[in-house]
Design an enzyme around this catalytic site. Structure first.
Site, PDB file in Angstrom:
ATOM      1  N   GLU A  82      73.853  83.891   8.071  1.00 52.16           N
ATOM      2  CA  GLU A  82      75.320  84.057   8.186  1.00 52.16           C
ATOM      3  C   GLU A  82      75.913  83.725   6.737  1.00 52.16           C
ATOM      4  O   GLU A  82      76.841  84.454   6.449  1.00 52.16           O
ATOM      5  CB  GLU A  82      76.029  82.727   9.170  1.00 52.16           C
ATOM      6  CG  GLU A  82      75.559  83.268  10.560  1.00 52.16           C
ATOM      7  CD  GLU A  82      74.046  82.770  10.879  1.00 52.16           C
ATOM      8  OE1 GLU A  82      73.770  83.335  11.841  1.00 52.16           O
ATOM      9  OE2 GLU A  82      73.695  81.933  10.052  1.00 52.16           O
ATOM     10  N   PRO A 102      57.223  82.093   6.222  1.00 48.02           N
ATOM     11  CA  PRO A 102      57.669  81.481   7.707  1.00 48.02           C
ATOM     12  C   PRO A 102      58.995  81.216   7.738  1.00 48.02           C
ATOM     13  O   PRO A 102      59.509  81.053   6.627  1.00 48.02           O
ATOM     14  CB  PRO A 102      56.930  80.102   7.729  1.00 48.02           C
ATOM     15  CG  PRO A 102      55.632  80.284   6.711  1.00 48.02           C
ATOM     16  CD  PRO A 102      56.210  81.294   5.575  1.00 48.02           C
ATOM     17  N   ASN A 107      66.217  89.971  11.235  1.00 44.33           N
ATOM     18  CA  ASN A 107      67.192  91.227  10.885  1.00 44.33           C
ATOM     19  C   ASN A 107      66.256  91.888  10.007  1.00 44.33           C
ATOM     20  O   ASN A 107      65.460  91.433   9.028  1.00 44.33           O
ATOM     21  CB  ASN A 107      68.076  90.612   9.882  1.00 44.33           C
ATOM     22  CG  ASN A 107      69.209  91.605   9.595  1.00 44.33           C
ATOM     23  OD1 ASN A 107      68.916  92.795   9.722  1.00 44.33           O
ATOM     24  ND2 ASN A 107      70.340  90.997   9.237  1.00 44.33           N
ATOM     25  N   LEU A 134      67.311  94.534   8.027  1.00 40.98           N
ATOM     26  CA  LEU A 134      67.993  95.164   7.012  1.00 40.98           C
ATOM     27  C   LEU A 134      67.633  94.826   5.601  1.00 40.98           C
ATOM     28  O   LEU A 134      67.697  95.924   4.642  1.00 40.98           O
ATOM     29  CB  LEU A 134      69.395  94.973   7.190  1.00 40.98           C
ATOM     30  CG  LEU A 134      70.101  95.376   8.692  1.00 40.98           C
ATOM     31  CD1 LEU A 134      71.546  94.888   8.723  1.00 40.98           C
ATOM     32  CD2 LEU A 134      69.848  96.784   8.867  1.00 40.98           C
TER      33      LEU A 134
END
Length: 447
Positions: free
Chosen positions: A61, A276, A343, A345
């Site tokens: 975030e 990890p 994610n 991206l």
């Protein structure tokens, strides 16, 4: 504002559970330094300018919020900016990535007197909460002090949606505290409307995680990529698989697939860089790797012989995005086991060929776009043995055929680049629906 949400029951449960959560923080404090006092006390800031408070739960975030924060700073150059996080790793990243902000602190525990102290001490003109953090007492405190709260980059996974639906109309009452809900996809927008959010306050603005990194972040990644290359001689012709954000239960599957891959492609000298997801698992993963007859290097413990390492353990925080630059194949974890995925991206932005497992429910919209563009290799849902074989096949196919791998990477990068307008859409929505109603901000707009 009238609310059917049972605050008395919620707060009674918080008080009754105090021994549990205080014990939890006490245990964590023994394990690592913890700025626990910041969850209980908030000092007034001397900066008198109108204050925008950004809340980001953890690292993901913070990264998503960074381009938005920078865009808002351009829009409000004379405003004060502060950021809160929930996790230690998120706090560390916020202090590094957003050092220009006026304050960095932990989000208050959702207890009435703590949320009251935080809001009255910081006196924000606007609170922006990244993704879907819904804390009843905090929301009610902000509304009582006439502080607008915006949900940005909102998303609702299958699990979260099912859990929130259980609250029925009470959930709708809580969502009514948000001035605006800016959602990642049309599916997320429809779900939050079904939960009771006022339809006129819900917009689809895209996923902030698609946003390209700013100049400072690009420079930081360049430095890390160069350091990794120097330490391990990455890019020297030996293929490298970068397995990022792996979780418990995935490393054994990955390591076995890698072992069999090396047996079949020994002439290539293939290497594995393993990152990890959670720092507390670094030592556990290192012990697992010691069972194999490989030279294992740890990023946190550099040695001269690291250049010969067959397996590299990236046991640091904040370096994975730069490491993807050296991936001949990128695997994104949290997806071989039912954890919802992570994610894809970051490797997509680097133009890397991406392999992911079948469990990607938390990023369904992103995976749908990438699959439609043939821009990701997603493994089918099968048994652990079947996943190991599918993973080995994917790695071997892409390493044996660099042309196919490069084409997959180009499609991934093009798909990412086509979706990078979320920051502009989010700022435009704030300009249209929120800023005009905040006199303190309207008076200092930079445009």
């Amino acid at each position: 504002m009238f609310s059917r949400f049972p605050f008395w029951l919620y707060n009674t449960a918080l008080i009754a559970g105090a021994p549990l959560w205080l014990g939890y923080y006490g245990l964590r404090r023994r394990q690592r330094p913890l700025r626990l006092h910041e969850r209980f006390t908030y000092c007034p800031l001397s900066h008198a300018a109108p204050r925008i408070w950004l809340h980001s739960v953890s690292v993901g975030e913070v990264l998503a919020g960074q381009p938005l924060a920078c865009a808002l700073r351009e829009h409000f150059p004379h405003a004060s900016f502060v950021i809160s996080t929930t996790t230690d790793t998120g706090q560390a990243r916020a202090r590094e990535q957003l050092a220009w902000m006026d304050a960095h602190f932990y989000f208050p525990l959702d207890i009435p007197w703590l949320t009251e102290r935080a809001v009255t001490s910081l006196q924000p003109a606007l609170v922006i909460i990244l993704e879907t953090e819904i804390w009843p007492n905090f929301l009610r405190t902000c509304v009582r002090h006439q502080v607008p709260v915006v949900l940005a980059n909102g998303r609702l996974s299958d699990r979260s949606f099912a859990r929130y639906r259980w609250l029925g109309r009470m959930m709708g009452d809580l969502l009514g505290y948000f001035r605006l809900c800016l959602m990642q996809s049309d599916t997320d927008a429809e779900r939050i409307r079904q939960l009771g959010a006022p339809p006129e306050r819900v917009l689809t603005t895209g996923n902030l995680k698609y946003a390209p990194p700013d100049a400072d972040e690009r420079a930081r990644r360049d430095r890390i990529a160069a350091a990794l290359q120097q330490q391990y001689h990455l890019g020297d012709g030996r293929p490298c698989i970068v397995a990022g954000s792996t979780v418990e239960g995935e490393e054994p599957i990955l390591v076995e697939a890698f072992a069999r891959l090396r047996a079949g492609l020994d002439r290539l000298g293939c290497r594995l860089l393993l990152a990890p997801r959670h720092p507390e698992r670094f030592a556990e993963v290192a012990r697992h790797l010691e069972r194999f007859d490989w030279t294992v290097a740890r990023r946190s413990q550099p040695r001269p012989e690291d250049v010969r390492a067959e397996v590299i353990l990236l046991d640091t925080v904040g370096e994975l995005a730069a490491a993807y630059r050296w991936a001949d194949v990128a695997f994104v974890g949290g997806s071989l086991v039912p954890r919802g995925g992570h994610n894809i991206l970051e490797p997509a932005a680097e133009g890397r060929p991406i392999v992911t497992g079948p469990h990607t429910e938390n990023f369904r919209a992103i995976l749908t776009r990438f699959r439609a563009a043939d821009a990701v290799w997603q493994l089918p849902l099968t048994s652990p043995d079947g996943l190991r074989q599918e993973l080995q096949t994917a790695f071997e196919t892409l390493l044996r055929d660099p042309g196919q791998a490069a084409a997959l990477g180009r499609r991934a990068q093009a798909t990412w680049a086509a979706e990078t307008g979320a920051v502009a859409a989010t700022v435009a929505a704030l300009k249209a629906y929120v800023f005009p109603h905040i006199p303190a901000l309207a008076s200092i707009r930079g445009d």
